[in-house]
Design an enzyme around this catalytic site. Structure first.
Site, PDB file in Angstrom:
ATOM      1  N   THR A 124       0.845  -1.187   0.000  1.00  0.00           N
ATOM      2  CA  THR A 124       0.000   0.000   0.000  1.00  0.00           C
ATOM      3  C   THR A 124       0.883   1.240   0.000  1.00  0.00           C
ATOM      4  O   THR A 124       1.901   1.284   0.689  1.00  0.00           O
ATOM      5  CB  THR A 124      -0.950   0.041   1.214  1.00  0.00           C
ATOM      6  OG1 THR A 124      -1.656   1.283   1.183  1.00  0.00           O
ATOM      7  CG2 THR A 124      -0.243  -0.118   2.537  1.00  0.00           C
ATOM      8  N   GLU A 148      -4.785  -2.856   4.807  1.00  0.00           N
ATOM      9  CA  GLU A 148      -4.444  -3.404   6.121  1.00  0.00           C
ATOM     10  C   GLU A 148      -5.601  -4.161   6.774  1.00  0.00           C
ATOM     11  O   GLU A 148      -5.421  -4.810   7.794  1.00  0.00           O
ATOM     12  CB  GLU A 148      -4.000  -2.259   7.054  1.00  0.00           C
ATOM     13  CG  GLU A 148      -2.648  -1.645   6.708  1.00  0.00           C
ATOM     14  CD  GLU A 148      -2.732  -0.521   5.679  1.00  0.00           C
ATOM     15  OE1 GLU A 148      -3.735  -0.459   4.931  1.00  0.00           O
ATOM     16  OE2 GLU A 148      -1.792   0.281   5.626  1.00  0.00           O
ATOM     17  N   LYS A 208      -6.220  10.196  -2.651  1.00  0.00           N
ATOM     18  CA  LYS A 208      -6.673   9.012  -3.384  1.00  0.00           C
ATOM     19  C   LYS A 208      -7.467   9.454  -4.607  1.00  0.00           C
ATOM     20  O   LYS A 208      -8.570   9.966  -4.488  1.00  0.00           O
ATOM     21  CB  LYS A 208      -7.502   8.104  -2.493  1.00  0.00           C
ATOM     22  CG  LYS A 208      -7.402   6.674  -2.962  1.00  0.00           C
ATOM     23  CD  LYS A 208      -8.008   5.706  -1.997  1.00  0.00           C
ATOM     24  CE  LYS A 208      -7.546   4.295  -2.337  1.00  0.00           C
ATOM     25  NZ  LYS A 208      -8.338   3.288  -1.660  1.00  0.00           N
ATOM     26  N   TRP A 256      -3.274   5.914  -5.105  1.00  0.00           N
ATOM     27  CA  TRP A 256      -2.669   6.874  -4.183  1.00  0.00           C
ATOM     28  C   TRP A 256      -1.694   7.831  -4.862  1.00  0.00           C
ATOM     29  O   TRP A 256      -0.925   7.437  -5.731  1.00  0.00           O
ATOM     30  CB  TRP A 256      -1.920   6.142  -3.076  1.00  0.00           C
ATOM     31  CG  TRP A 256      -2.802   5.376  -2.151  1.00  0.00           C
ATOM     32  CD1 TRP A 256      -2.909   4.012  -2.070  1.00  0.00           C
ATOM     33  CD2 TRP A 256      -3.695   5.904  -1.179  1.00  0.00           C
ATOM     34  NE1 TRP A 256      -3.824   3.686  -1.093  1.00  0.00           N
ATOM     35  CE2 TRP A 256      -4.322   4.826  -0.538  1.00  0.00           C
ATOM     36  CE3 TRP A 256      -4.036   7.219  -0.785  1.00  0.00           C
ATOM     37  CZ2 TRP A 256      -5.263   5.006   0.473  1.00  0.00           C
ATOM     38  CZ3 TRP A 256      -4.982   7.383   0.223  1.00  0.00           C
ATOM     39  CH2 TRP A 256      -5.580   6.292   0.842  1.00  0.00           C
TER      40      TRP A 256
HETATM   41  P1  AMP Z   1      -6.254   1.039   0.261  1.00  0.00           P
HETATM   42  O1  AMP Z   1      -5.308   0.580   1.311  1.00  0.00           O
HETATM   43  O2  AMP Z   1      -5.596   1.448  -1.006  1.00  0.00           O
HETATM   44  O3  AMP Z   1      -7.357   0.070   0.082  1.00  0.00           O
HETATM   45  O4  AMP Z   1      -6.929   2.367   0.786  1.00  0.00           O
HETATM   46  C1  AMP Z   1      -7.636   2.441   1.998  1.00  0.00           C
HETATM   47  C2  AMP Z   1      -8.095   3.848   2.239  1.00  0.00           C
HETATM   48  O5  AMP Z   1      -9.031   4.240   1.225  1.00  0.00           O
HETATM   49  C3  AMP Z   1      -8.844   4.036   3.540  1.00  0.00           C
HETATM   50  O6  AMP Z   1      -7.975   4.169   4.645  1.00  0.00           O
HETATM   51  C4  AMP Z   1      -9.643   5.298   3.246  1.00  0.00           C
HETATM   52  O7  AMP Z   1      -8.831   6.454   3.376  1.00  0.00           O
HETATM   53  C5  AMP Z   1      -9.997   5.113   1.775  1.00  0.00           C
HETATM   54  N1  AMP Z   1     -11.324   4.470   1.657  1.00  0.00           N
HETATM   55  C6  AMP Z   1     -11.604   3.168   1.426  1.00  0.00           C
HETATM   56  N2  AMP Z   1     -12.933   2.961   1.389  1.00  0.00           N
HETATM   57  C7  AMP Z   1     -13.531   4.154   1.607  1.00  0.00           C
HETATM   58  C8  AMP Z   1     -14.884   4.602   1.704  1.00  0.00           C
HETATM   59  N3  AMP Z   1     -15.916   3.789   1.542  1.00  0.00           N
HETATM   60  N4  AMP Z   1     -15.092   5.912   1.950  1.00  0.00           N
HETATM   61  C9  AMP Z   1     -14.056   6.775   2.104  1.00  0.00           C
HETATM   62  N5  AMP Z   1     -12.761   6.408   2.016  1.00  0.00           N
HETATM   63  C10 AMP Z   1     -12.492   5.117   1.779  1.00  0.00           C
END
Ligand code: AMP
Length: 545
Positions: A184, A330, A439, A444
């Site tokens: 990540t 995570e 994001k 990212w």
């Molecule tokens: P990743 O590790 O790339 O899956 O990203 C996770 C991050 O994406 C989370 O910590 C949030 O900041 C953002 N995220 C994931 N799902 C949502 C959601 N439904 N609404 C807002 N942010 C989200």
């Protein structure tokens, strides 16, 4: 006194064996990179996964070794999802949208000896290969007819499989054995590897199949519009094997038209993906004059970024139950799911959509709390916000190789970097992010790297990058710059300067010059204030309002 029940390990191979035994004929549909549609079944997937495991063993892959992939959603990639962990090795899925330095770093850190990739990534692999010190075998995920000429350094996936009998009994081992590795970039510093286990993966699959979870079942035909390189495609491949659902793999084509046509042809009942994908789908329907009511889905999961309310509304107007879930690499990733409680069923649809626009409630196994800056618990009263902390059997306990040090507090809680409020019924609403990343369309962007790059410009005294709202990408970077006294650089000068230093899609959508930047009490840039102030900067700029 211990219970007297059998202690059978929760292994990924048992998911596939179950699918093969009870859902043998159910279909796997794939649109591979070489074109056309390949139809197979859970039975064939199980056989080919065993052949894949035998082939990998022949290439010298041992339990614990990593096998990396750079690949889209195809049947071959799905087979590796089972072949690699099934033999006790670790599937390291790599996001091909990252840029060269990140790919180098991630692949070298994961140290896979075998890299399996789709043909369109050949140039990318050729440019990376000289720097990949552990790489011994490059396997192209295609058949002999599509192999590039004169490349005896490449192995052909189909040829490797054809040489194996598939006569293999999956080994049994400790369910805590590592099964998958996914990096990540959603934190500061180098990308960090989240190392899933068989146990965490199988438990997470149960969650996906719960009625109040993702409600995945044998009745579903799932269009997998989330890439297999994004957190195990949100666990759906494994959950689909658990319940024997039909899986539809769109390959490299995630545009609106391709998704619409495939979903219609395969009568997909369920799909999932980031908001940008669905915004693209509606744009296509609008341009082509297609009534969204023709979409075949019954349910649709939006995640990875906040689901815009208007998007949820459009699906519901089309008779599709769209809902939101929250999670992160995570957390395997699903941690909360927005489902209507019985008393919400009485509400007008508008208010039901308000409920579904929240990030949802914790699923069994996931514990949540919010804390203030001093680490103290904050009330779940729906108004106070704090950093969201999470704990559970499919939540990471530390990053691969110990990178980032100890990530849990004394009581085992993981700090998510997301800022949220939780109401008295347990619904989580994300309000901000404390981690310094943006994001955009589900991928990212590091604000710190952009700021550091900008500081190299002779006219820049200070720079801050924040994510601001964008209709298509949810968030895009906006750069705020304080010029050095006498400095005369324009926004375009700064963008030109950054162009060679970061990948194209990272470039800020705008550069705004300011006289000062807000600081917190401890003298750090107060990005919360900046985000609030500029949140609509790009939206108003684009609509000309
Ligand atoms: P990743 O590790 O790339 O899956 O990203 C996770 C991050 O994406 C989370 O910590 C949030 O900041 C953002 N995220 C994931 N799902 C949502 C959601 N439904 N609404 C807002 N942010 C989200």
């Amino acid at each position: 006194m211990l219970g007297l029940m059998q202690d059978r390990p929760l292994l990924i191979s048992s998911l596939l064996t179950h699918a093969e035994t009870y859902h043998r004929e159910n279909t796997i549909v794939s649109a591979p990179c070489e074109g056309g549609i390949v139809r197979s079944s859970w039975g064939e997937t199980a056989l080919r996964a065993r052949q894949g495991a035998q082939a990998l063993a022949r290439l010298g892959v041992n339990p614990g070794d990593r096998v990396a992939t750079l690949a889209w959603n195809t049947h071959r990639h799905l087979e590796l999802y089972f072949a690699v962990p099934g033999m006790g090795a670790v599937l390291h899925t790599v996001n091909p949208r990252l840029f060269a330095e990140q790919l180098d770093y991630i692949l070298n850190h994961g140290a896979a000896g075998v890299l399996a990739f789709d043909l369109p990534f050949l140039d990318l692999v050729d440019s990376l290969a000289p720097k990949l010190t552990h790489l011994r075998h490059k396997v192209v995920l295609t058949d002999a007819a599509h192999m590039p000429d004169g490349r005896d350094d490449l192995l052909c996936y189909e040829t490797l499989l054809a040489a194996e009998s598939g006569d293999l009994v999956w080994p049994a081992f400790d369910e805590r054995t590592a099964s998958g590795l996914c990096y990540t970039s959603g934190t500061t510093g180098d990308p960090k590897g989240v190392l899933y286990s068989h146990r965490s993966t199988v438990l997470h699959a149960f969650l996906c199949c719960q009625a109040d979870g993702l409600h995945l079942s044998r009745a579903d035909s799932t269009l997998l519009a989330v890439p297999l390189f994004h957190v195990n495609a949100w666990g759906i491949p494994y959950a689909s094997a658990m319940c024997g659902a039909k899986v539809v793999l769109p390959g490299p084509k995630l545009d609106g038209q391709s998704l619409y046509e495939l979903a219609r042809a395969e009568e997909c009942t369920f799909s999932l993906g980031v908001p940008t994908v669905w915004i693209g789908l509606f744009k296509y329907l609008e341009d082509a004059g297609i009534d969204p009511a023709l979409l075949p889905f019954q349910r649709l999961l939006i995640g990875g970024s906040a689901a815009p309310r208007a998007l949820l509304q459009r699906f519901h107007d089309a008779g599709i139950h769209a809902f939101q879930a929250w999670g992160m690499s995570e957390t395997s990733p699903v941690a909360t799911v927005a489902t209507l409680l019985p008393h919400h069923r009485e509400l007008p649809r508008d208010q039901q959509i308000d409920v579904l626009a929240r990030q949802g409630r914790a699923m069994f196994g996931v514990e949540l709390r919010i804390v203030g800056e001093d680490g103290a618990d904050l009330p779940h009263d729906g108004s106070v916000t704090g950093e969201l902390m999470v704990r559970g059997p499919w939540v990471t306990s530390g990053y691969y190789g110990g990178v980032g040090g100890d990530v849990l507090d004394g009581e085992g809680w993981f700090a998510t970097g997301d800022v949220a409020r939780i109401d008295s019924e347990g619904f989580v609403t994300l309000t901000d992010r404390s981690k310094d990343v943006i994001k955009s369309g589900g991928e990212w962007i590091s604000s710190i790297e952009l700021e550091n790059a900008a500081l190299g410009h002779p006219a820049v005294e200070a720079a801050a990058v924040v994510g601001v709202a964008h209709e298509r990408w949810q968030e895009r970077p906006l750069m705020l710059v304080i010029r050095k006294p006498g400095g005369s650089a324009t926004a375009q000068d700064i963008l030109d300067f950054l162009a060679g230093k970061v990948v194209g899609w990272w470039l800020p959508d705008d550069v705004v010059f300011v006289d000062n930047l807000p600081l917190t009490a401890t003298g750090k840039l107060d990005k919360k204030v900046l985000r609030k102030q500029y949140i609509n900067h790009l939206i108003t700029a684009e609509t000309g309002a």
